[in-house]
Design an enzyme around this catalytic site. Structure first.
Site, PDB file in Angstrom:
ATOM      1  N   HIS A 316       0.852  -1.183   0.000  1.00 45.51           N
ATOM      2  CA  HIS A 316       0.000   0.000   0.000  1.00 45.51           C
ATOM      3  C   HIS A 316       0.887   1.231   0.000  1.00 45.51           C
ATOM      4  CE1 HIS A 316      -3.095   2.892   1.243  1.00 45.51           C
ATOM      5  NE2 HIS A 316      -3.988   1.986   0.881  1.00 45.51           N
ATOM      6  N   ASP A 373      -8.032  -4.511  -0.172  1.00 42.53           N
ATOM      7  CA  ASP A 373      -8.547  -5.071  -1.421  1.00 42.53           C
ATOM      8  C   ASP A 373      -8.364  -6.580  -1.503  1.00 42.53           C
ATOM      9  OD1 ASP A 373      -9.240  -2.498  -2.589  1.00 42.53           O
ATOM     10  OD2 ASP A 373      -7.087  -2.172  -2.744  1.00 42.53           O
TER      11      ASP A 373
END
Length: 438
Positions: A316, A373
């Site tokens: 991320h 996700d």
């Protein structure tokens, strides 16, 4: 807007020796997190600009909405830890918190839920809007277009100037977006549009409009309602991400809330942002369908710089630790599937990939942990949503955050129209050559 955070800001100075300097620059401290060097006067004084592709190291505003500490894996809405919020609050309660800065009392929450429920119906003329789209139209395209279209039915929302008008616009958007999303889905599968039911909760009503059919009034499974409620909470805001920055950028031109949110949806649609959970499912499905693929070979491909394959759902841009939203969903995914008595081979692959990656020196050294996700797509899929609806669900969840940032931006006296600078690297000045001489 909550201003208590900004009131605690203190300033000091640093010296920058550049050009004909040195120059004194203010430093703004934050309540939590890194301080920010104020460079607003730097270009005028020193005739230089900062170079920061993607604005990855640039704070564009002072905000009191969401705090992230990527090094420790911390996420807070208005100061409250995401773990507590996800455990004890409903999504509609979190929406209130983000917009108004405080958790509602029982009476405030009841009034808020009642007000939202009363506005879920779309103007009947909107039916022709949905009918005009081809059946194959992506639901995200319909959602984006319809968000802008709603404002045409309410003149005051085109250029709201008073707090009550802005507040009414926020409630209208939050109330109607699930109806728009459900109708976009119904359009894509050729089924009749279902009208909202005021007797249902916010999330239950959305699921009712998604899956019910005329003549049937089956109540939605409470476990599905709870699962989607948590997913929406985890997506409700995430500081200055791409879509939120887009909402602020468009809003900085004094574009109205509906136009700004629609622009944010466009940014969210990208596969590196809101479309990432769908990409995770596609990756897991490809691994499942390939008879030669193994967990080991998948990790080898991910580490090979010459292989275009990417391990979707890992790493991320903000978190250098485990994404706290992924930590919540990791256990939640298995529980949801167990309660729904469903098994999913893709979840098995996902769990094996996570275990192998977290024990692989390559991923550990680079702090490439699973992000939200990685598991959200699995749960959306388990709840029966087609992959084309994943980003739409993300948009419903992110809506309160977008609106909160738009309101904060429009009421911040430091807001200026967003106008980044550039480093020009094209041709130097040269003489024009007439057409007949070229």
């Amino acid at each position: 807007m909550d201003t208590k955070g900004s009131e605690r800001m203190i300033e000091r100075n640093v010296t920058l020796d550049v050009g004909s300097g040195p120059y004194e620059l203010d430093v703004h401290d934050s309540v939590m997190g890194l301080p920010g060097i104020d460079i607003r006067r730097l270009r005028a004084q020193a005739r230089v600009v900062t170079f920061d592709p993607g604005f990855a190291n640039t704070a564009v505003a002072k905000s009191s909405i969401t705090y992230i500490d990527g090094s420790t894996g911390e996420l807070r809405y208005r100061g409250y830890g995401i773990e507590e919020i996800a455990s004890h609050s409903s999504f509609i309660e979190v929406a209130y918190l983000l917009l108004y800065g405080e958790l509602p009392t029982a009476a405030e929450l009841t009034a808020w839920e009642s007000d939202i429920s009363a506005q879920t119906m779309l103007n009947e003329e909107m039916r022709s809007f949905f009918d005009a789209f081809p059946r194959r139209a992506h639901p995200m395209a319909v959602l984006n277009s319809a968000t802008s279209a709603i404002s045409t039915f309410y003149d005051v929302y085109r250029r709201p100037t008073r707090k009550r008008e802005i507040d009414a616009g926020a409630r209208t958007l939050i109330a109607k977006l699930p109806t728009i999303a459900a109708w976009a889905y119904k359009k894509s599968i050729g089924e009749p549009y279902m009208y909202p039911n005021p007797d249902y909760s916010y999330v239950e009503n959305f699921l009712h409009m998604m899956y019910a059919r005329p003549g049937r009034q089956d109540r939605v499974d409470p476990s599905i309602v709870k699962a989607l409620d948590v997913l929406l909470i985890l997506h409700a805001d995430h500081e200055m991400n791409c879509s939120t920055a887009t909402v602020r950028a468009v809003g900085s031109s004094r574009a109205n809330m509906f136009a700004s949110v629609a622009a944010g949806m466009g940014a969210l649609w990208g596969p590196l942002h809101g479309g990432a959970n769908q990409a995770v499912i596609e990756m897991l499905q490809a691994i499942h369908d390939d008879p030669d693929a193994t967990i080991e070979s998948t990790l080898r491909r991910a580490k090979d710089k010459n292989d275009p394959f990417r391990l979707m759902g890992f790493g991320h841009s903000v978190y250098t630790n485990y994404d706290p939203r992924a930590r919540i969903l990791a256990s939640f995914a298995e529980d949801v599937l167990a309660r729904m008595e469903r098994s999913d081979p893709l979840l098995d692959i996902a769990q094996e990939l996570e275990t192998a990656a977290l024990n692989d020196e390559y991923f550990v050294e680079r702090k490439l942990y699973p992000n939200v996700d990685f598991y959200s797509g699995i749960i959306f899929r388990a709840l029966g949503f087609p992959s084309r609806m994943f980003t739409v669900l993300f948009a419903i969840g992110r809506l309160p955050g977008w609106i909160a940032h738009w309101i904060e931006m429009t009421t911040d006296p430091d807001t200026r129209i967003m106008r980044p600078r550039q480093l020009y690297v094209g041709e130097p000045a040269r003489d024009y050559v007439l057409l007949e001489k070229r």
